[in-house]
Design an enzyme around this catalytic site. Sequence first.
Site, PDB file in Angstrom:
ATOM      1  N   ARG A  50       0.864  -1.201   0.000  1.00 58.80           N
ATOM      2  CA  ARG A  50       0.000   0.000   0.000  1.00 58.80           C
ATOM      3  C   ARG A  50       0.888   1.235   0.000  1.00 58.80           C
ATOM      4  O   ARG A  50       0.662   2.195  -0.720  1.00 58.80           O
ATOM      5  CB  ARG A  50      -0.950   0.011   1.204  1.00 58.80           C
ATOM      6  CG  ARG A  50      -1.657   1.360   1.358  1.00 58.80           C
ATOM      7  CD  ARG A  50      -2.930   1.354   2.206  1.00 58.80           C
ATOM      8  NE  ARG A  50      -2.926   0.459   3.324  1.00 58.80           N
ATOM      9  CZ  ARG A  50      -2.267   0.642   4.472  1.00 58.80           C
ATOM     10  NH1 ARG A  50      -1.545   1.731   4.651  1.00 58.80           N
ATOM     11  NH2 ARG A  50      -2.331  -0.257   5.427  1.00 58.80           N
ATOM     12  N   TYR A 102     -16.206  16.560 -15.221  1.00 63.87           N
ATOM     13  CA  TYR A 102     -16.682  15.184 -15.240  1.00 63.87           C
ATOM     14  C   TYR A 102     -17.776  14.988 -14.181  1.00 63.87           C
ATOM     15  O   TYR A 102     -17.639  15.471 -13.051  1.00 63.87           O
ATOM     16  CB  TYR A 102     -15.482  14.271 -14.959  1.00 63.87           C
ATOM     17  CG  TYR A 102     -15.823  12.812 -14.899  1.00 63.87           C
ATOM     18  CD1 TYR A 102     -16.158  12.117 -16.055  1.00 63.87           C
ATOM     19  CD2 TYR A 102     -15.799  12.123 -13.701  1.00 63.87           C
ATOM     20  CE1 TYR A 102     -16.468  10.776 -16.005  1.00 63.87           C
ATOM     21  CE2 TYR A 102     -16.098  10.778 -13.642  1.00 63.87           C
ATOM     22  CZ  TYR A 102     -16.439  10.106 -14.802  1.00 63.87           C
ATOM     23  OH  TYR A 102     -16.749   8.786 -14.744  1.00 63.87           O
ATOM     24  N   ASP A 174      -7.555  18.537 -14.255  1.00 59.35           N
ATOM     25  CA  ASP A 174      -7.828  17.168 -14.691  1.00 59.35           C
ATOM     26  C   ASP A 174      -7.441  17.121 -16.168  1.00 59.35           C
ATOM     27  O   ASP A 174      -8.125  17.687 -17.020  1.00 59.35           O
ATOM     28  CB  ASP A 174      -9.318  16.854 -14.477  1.00 59.35           C
ATOM     29  CG  ASP A 174      -9.691  15.426 -14.880  1.00 59.35           C
ATOM     30  OD1 ASP A 174      -8.982  14.852 -15.729  1.00 59.35           O
ATOM     31  OD2 ASP A 174     -10.693  14.906 -14.360  1.00 59.35           O
ATOM     32  N   LYS A 199      -8.463   6.171 -19.448  1.00 57.79           N
ATOM     33  CA  LYS A 199      -8.813   6.667 -20.774  1.00 57.79           C
ATOM     34  C   LYS A 199      -7.605   6.566 -21.711  1.00 57.79           C
ATOM     35  O   LYS A 199      -7.189   5.471 -22.004  1.00 57.79           O
ATOM     36  CB  LYS A 199      -9.355   8.091 -20.643  1.00 57.79           C
ATOM     37  CG  LYS A 199     -10.371   8.271 -19.479  1.00 57.79           C
ATOM     38  CD  LYS A 199     -11.669   7.523 -19.649  1.00 57.79           C
ATOM     39  CE  LYS A 199     -12.546   7.460 -18.405  1.00 57.79           C
ATOM     40  NZ  LYS A 199     -12.845   8.739 -17.753  1.00 57.79           N
TER      41      LYS A 199
HETATM   42  C1  LIG Z   1     -13.425   9.100 -16.510  1.00 56.40           C
HETATM   43  C2  LIG Z   1     -13.033  10.395 -15.948  1.00 56.40           C
HETATM   44  C3  LIG Z   1     -12.802  10.548 -14.574  1.00 56.40           C
HETATM   45  C4  LIG Z   1     -13.024   9.425 -13.595  1.00 56.40           C
HETATM   46  O1  LIG Z   1     -12.076   8.416 -13.758  1.00 56.40           O
HETATM   47  P1  LIG Z   1     -12.330   6.859 -13.442  1.00 56.40           P
HETATM   48  O2  LIG Z   1     -11.064   6.230 -13.857  1.00 56.40           O
HETATM   49  O3  LIG Z   1     -13.526   6.439 -14.239  1.00 56.40           O
HETATM   50  O4  LIG Z   1     -12.593   6.766 -11.981  1.00 56.40           O
HETATM   51  C5  LIG Z   1     -12.378  11.780 -14.133  1.00 56.40           C
HETATM   52  N1  LIG Z   1     -12.204  12.819 -14.973  1.00 56.40           N
HETATM   53  C6  LIG Z   1     -12.432  12.707 -16.298  1.00 56.40           C
HETATM   54  C7  LIG Z   1     -12.219  13.897 -17.181  1.00 56.40           C
HETATM   55  C8  LIG Z   1     -12.853  11.504 -16.827  1.00 56.40           C
HETATM   56  O5  LIG Z   1     -13.089  11.411 -18.144  1.00 56.40           O
END
Ligand SMILES: *Cc1c(COP(=O)(O)O)cnc(C)c1O
Length: 385
Positions: A50, A102, A174, A199
């Site tokens: 962890r 998001y 982000d 992604k």
């Molecule tokens: C998908 C997404 C998230 C969340 O991420 P997860 O891996 O699904 O928990 C956060 N910000 C953006 C811009 C996203 O496209």
Amino acid sequence: MSEYRRIESALIHGGIYGDKYTKAVNVPIYQTSTYEQSGIGEEPEWEYSRTGNPTRAALEALIAELEGGKYGYAFGSGMAAITAVLSLFRTGDRILISSNVYGGTFRVLDKVFSHFGITYSIEDTTDLDALEKSITDDVKAILVESPANPLLTVTDLAAVSRIAANHGILSIVDNTFMTPYLQRPLELGADIVIHSATKYLGGHSDVVAGLVVVKEKELADRIAFIQNSTGGVLGPFDSFLLIKGIKTLGVRLDRHVENAEKAAAFLSEHKAVKKVYYPGLPDAQGYEINKKQAKNGGAMISFELYENYDIKKFFKSLRLVALAESLGGVESLVCHPASMTHASIPYDIRQQIGITDGLIRLSTGIENIDDILEDLAQAIAESEE
Ligand SMILES: *Cc1c(COP(=O)(O)O)cnc(C)c1O
């Protein structure tokens, strides 16, 4: 990034390259929870997975280098990464978020962090004067996406970072939609970069993961403490998958973007299409700012069909492009933000910020572009009433 290599090479050689014990060119999957220690009171390099794991550490060093930061942290999902960053704040603090972040980011603030007295307000981060005026004493951070999800709204990241710095608060970006291959917010002055590595970084729709990168030691120590204390870490196998995915990020994104530019041009000229949102189109909101801060417009496109097209029929008629949550994988995906990714945002707020029921989001994959365009064309034709 070191001086002797550019980002295309750093994607492959960056961070910790290979294995120091065997000289394997790939970092092995250290599938272990614990490590034998040599004696009491002797500081072990590894103690518990962890706290730290060599496969995860290699990924963390890699993303730190790619983002032009110093310290990287890997989490079990993008939301776990966002949760760790939001855990920096305390009761009474307020976070400003851009108006189309998001849906999950909105939800965790609205439904989870609200329990701890951490509040948020939604601001139009494209209006810098209004943004600056909304910074009251309780505001401790500005959290933005650019381009933002799902309307691809562009925010001036350098300007927002400057405003945050002037007020002594944190700027958080982000960077999921762009990745460090196209945009590096820390170099534009941001304090913290977050990724849903699920992604583009993973890129093959086979792993759920999140990353955080910072450049300052004090902030890094706080994130590391939260990561170890709250424990939402990424496992060794998923860390390996991400390292593997990141190696091809450059070639994948080159093709993603080439396809997206063609798809955006196609949709812009189509008689059924009311509006196209793509930061790579010269008439798009924020086109010039995006050009200044990112390599290109990325590969996400949103568009709206005219009212005489049945959107349900459109989704049903697609043959190659799949209807699915998520984005950034090699395959083209479409989604309906109003009922899927952004369903957790109340209807009224959705209308206010432009996430209409007719909005379609396309994650342009790396298939042959003619197949993608033909599929979109036939599904649009099928949906005409
Ligand atoms: C998908 C997404 C998230 C969340 O991420 P997860 O891996 O699904 O928990 C956060 N910000 C953006 C811009 C996203 O496209």
